[in-house]
Design a protein around this motif. Structure first.
Motif, short mmCIF file in Angstrom:
data_model
loop_
_atom_site.label_atom_id
_atom_site.label_comp_id
_atom_site.label_asym_id
_atom_site.label_seq_id
_atom_site.Cartn_x
_atom_site.Cartn_y
_atom_site.Cartn_z
N SER A 1 34.58 29.29 37.79
CA SER A 1 34.84 30.50 38.56
C SER A 1 36.18 30.47 39.28
O SER A 1 36.66 31.50 39.76
N ALA A 2 36.81 29.29 39.34
CA ALA A 2 38.11 29.17 40.01
C ALA A 2 39.27 29.41 39.04
O ALA A 2 40.41 29.10 39.36
N TYR A 3 39.00 29.99 37.86
CA TYR A 3 40.07 30.18 36.88
C TYR A 3 41.14 31.13 37.40
O TYR A 3 40.90 31.94 38.30
N VAL A 4 42.34 31.02 36.84
CA VAL A 4 43.48 31.86 37.24
C VAL A 4 43.41 33.19 36.50
O VAL A 4 43.19 33.23 35.28
N GLY B 1 33.18 39.28 42.39
CA GLY B 1 32.27 39.71 41.33
C GLY B 1 32.92 39.67 39.97
O GLY B 1 32.31 39.24 38.98
N TRP B 2 34.16 40.13 39.89
CA TRP B 2 34.90 40.13 38.61
C TRP B 2 35.02 38.71 38.07
O TRP B 2 34.73 38.46 36.90
N LYS B 3 35.44 37.79 38.91
CA LYS B 3 35.62 36.42 38.45
C LYS B 3 34.28 35.78 38.10
O LYS B 3 34.20 35.00 37.14
N GLY B 4 33.24 36.12 38.85
CA GLY B 4 31.93 35.57 38.55
C GLY B 4 31.41 36.02 37.20
O GLY B 4 30.92 35.21 36.40
N VAL B 5 31.53 37.32 36.91
CA VAL B 5 31.07 37.85 35.63
C VAL B 5 31.88 37.29 34.48
O VAL B 5 31.33 36.86 33.45
N GLN C 1 45.29 34.06 43.30
CA GLN C 1 44.52 34.01 42.06
C GLN C 1 45.36 34.20 40.80
O GLN C 1 44.92 33.86 39.72
N TRP C 2 46.56 34.77 40.94
CA TRP C 2 47.35 35.07 39.74
C TRP C 2 48.25 33.88 39.36
O TRP C 2 48.46 32.96 40.16
N PRO C 3 48.82 33.90 38.13
CA PRO C 3 49.56 32.73 37.64
C PRO C 3 50.95 32.54 38.25
O PRO C 3 51.52 31.45 38.16
N TRP C 4 51.53 33.56 38.86
CA TRP C 4 52.89 33.46 39.39
C TRP C 4 52.88 32.78 40.76
O TRP C 4 52.14 33.17 41.65
N ASN C 5 53.72 31.77 40.92
CA ASN C 5 53.88 31.12 42.21
C ASN C 5 54.82 31.96 43.05
O ASN C 5 56.02 31.71 43.12
N ALA C 6 54.26 32.97 43.71
CA ALA C 6 55.08 33.94 44.42
C ALA C 6 55.87 33.30 45.56
O ALA C 6 57.01 33.69 45.83
N MET C 7 55.28 32.31 46.23
CA MET C 7 55.94 31.71 47.38
C MET C 7 57.25 31.02 47.01
O MET C 7 58.12 30.81 47.86
N ALA D 1 44.47 36.48 34.57
CA ALA D 1 45.56 36.95 33.70
C ALA D 1 46.15 38.22 34.31
O ALA D 1 45.52 38.90 35.12
N TRP D 2 47.37 38.56 33.89
CA TRP D 2 48.02 39.74 34.47
C TRP D 2 47.25 41.02 34.19
O TRP D 2 47.19 41.91 35.04
N TRP D 3 46.66 41.11 33.00
CA TRP D 3 45.90 42.32 32.69
C TRP D 3 44.67 42.42 33.59
O TRP D 3 44.27 43.54 33.96
N GLU D 4 44.12 41.28 33.99
CA GLU D 4 42.98 41.30 34.90
C GLU D 4 43.40 41.77 36.29
O GLU D 4 42.67 42.53 36.95
N VAL D 5 44.57 41.34 36.73
CA VAL D 5 45.08 41.78 38.04
C VAL D 5 45.25 43.30 38.05
O VAL D 5 44.84 43.98 39.00
N ALA D 6 45.83 43.83 36.97
CA ALA D 6 46.04 45.28 36.88
C ALA D 6 44.71 46.04 36.86
O ALA D 6 44.54 47.04 37.57
#
Length: 389
Positions: free
Chosen positions: A328-331, A315-319, A40-46, A333-338
């Motif tokens: 609802s498939a949006y990426v 639920g977070w993404k839905g709201v 879900q986050w913006p960084w392509n970790a792989m 943000a880092w602050w949201e991940v935290a």
């Protein structure tokens, strides 16, 4: 390192408490959380490391842990042929069901509220039959014919429940091969390979990807692997320095395999030595660093963390998608991940302390009234005497 001939010798006994195996549960659960976050986050970790992707295999490590820990917890009863199956299942029910039902209730409310306000989500994933199979924890027992996505991670609870029901069979195999742990480990590997080949042939995928679609096939060899590791550990004695070195070495090897994106089946196999080496820390008296109260509390809350993280994420993404008019498939943000991670940890500890623990205590007290421990009758034929195992 000392190998001994008889399990009955004092040097072969694990202590009653294995704190490292409790503490590591939090790390494994957090790994599964981060595995879902990295989708879900913006960084392509792989592109940089395979650690976050392979962290999803923490579920397999939990399966191995289950075989190891349950063999440890019921070792004496098994060897004496005194396992009370009803009390065993009641204890497992008390461990699994309270938090499962509480989180499922939350999801049901969330789905109902989303339906009322016209939120964007795939309603086919939340159907009544899928809810029933999820409540009964049978949704990972058969090929997926009914979508049961009420709480995605609960598929592993379904697999665990199957292993609990089949525990007498697993335990019997462990008793028969207790003196030959290498054969037990080889058997688990053979079963794993056979099931993997069969799963690829039928479903076109690796067995370590089995979830709602016959997820029980994933736990069978891994649970047996945990039993084999325990029986091997009974026959091994390390010094404090050797135990610490083994724990560090197994952890580093596992992390390197994850980082370099090794085959997932290899990563699962490498999780076994880590489980065994962590248990051997306690056997050698070298577990003080992993027995801190905060680490144990986090490990105890790991089950709740595992259960709540996906409903909170959805639920977070839905709201937020409803408030910001985004899909609802949006990426994230880092602050949201935290914020999500902090919220999830708080909710997990709340579920553990205010739902899971009180309910477990109440169920076990009720069990004691129904089937007192003193009235336990053998339900597994007595195995060989301990001195002969």
């Amino acid at each position: 390192m000392q190998f001994v001939d008889q399990i009955g010798r004092e040097t072969t006994s694990f202590p009653k408490s294995l704190p490292a195996l409790t503490s590591v549960r939090f790390v494994l659960a957090l790994g599964v959380v981060l595995f879902h976050y990295q989708l879900q986050w913006p960084w392509n970790a792989m592109a940089s490391t395979g650690i976050f992707n392979r962290a999803g295999l923490g579920v397999d490590a939990f399966f191995i842990l289950s075989g190891f820990v349950l063999t440890h917890a019921y070792r004496q009863a098994l060897e004496d042929g005194q396992l009370n199956y009803r009390r065993f299942l009641a204890a497992r029910f008390a461990r699994v069901y309270p938090a499962h039902i509480a989180v499922l209730g939350f999801v049901l409310v969330m789905v109902g509220a989303g339906t009322l306000i016209g939120a964007e989500f795939d309603r086919r994933l939340y159907n009544p039959l899928g809810l029933l199979t999820t409540v009964l924890l049978v949704h990972a027992w058969l090929p997926e014919t009914v979508v049961a996505e009420w709480n995605g991670p609960s598929w592993s609870l379904s697999a665990e429940w199957f292993a609990y029901l089949a525990f007498p069979a697993f335990a019997w195999i462990g008793l028969v091969l207790a003196r030959r742990p290498w054969i037990l480990l080889a058997l688990s590997a053979l079963v794993f390979v056979a099931l993997d080949l069969a799963y690829q042939s039928v479903f076109g995928d690796l067995v370590v990807h089995a979830q709602l679609n016959m997820g029980i096939l994933r736990i069978i060899p891994e649970f047996l692997y945990g039993i084999g590791l325990y029986r091997l550990g009974q026959r091994v004695q390390l010094t404090r320095r050797q135990a610490i070195g083994a724990a560090w070495l197994s952890a580093i090897i596992l992390l390197l395999l994850m980082h370099f994106k090794a085959d997932e089946r290899v990563v699962v196999a490498a999780a076994g030595p880590l489980v065994l080496s962590l248990a051997l820390l306690s056997k050698s008296g070298a577990d003080r660093a992993v027995a801190r109260p905060s680490m144990l509390a986090a490990g105890e809350a790991s089950y709740a963390l595992y259960l709540v993280h996906m409903p909170i994420l959805i639920g977070w993404k839905g709201v937020n998608s409803a408030l910001t008019q985004r899909p609802s498939a949006y990426v994230l943000a880092w602050w949201e991940v935290a914020c999500l991670l902090m919220l999830t940890l708080v909710v997990a500890f709340a579920v553990h302390f205010f739902v899971e623990r009180p309910a477990r205590t109440w169920i076990r007290r009720s069990t004691d009234r129904l089937w007192p421990a003193s009235s336990a009758k053998p339900t597994i034929a007595p195995g060989p005497q301990r001195s002969d195992i």
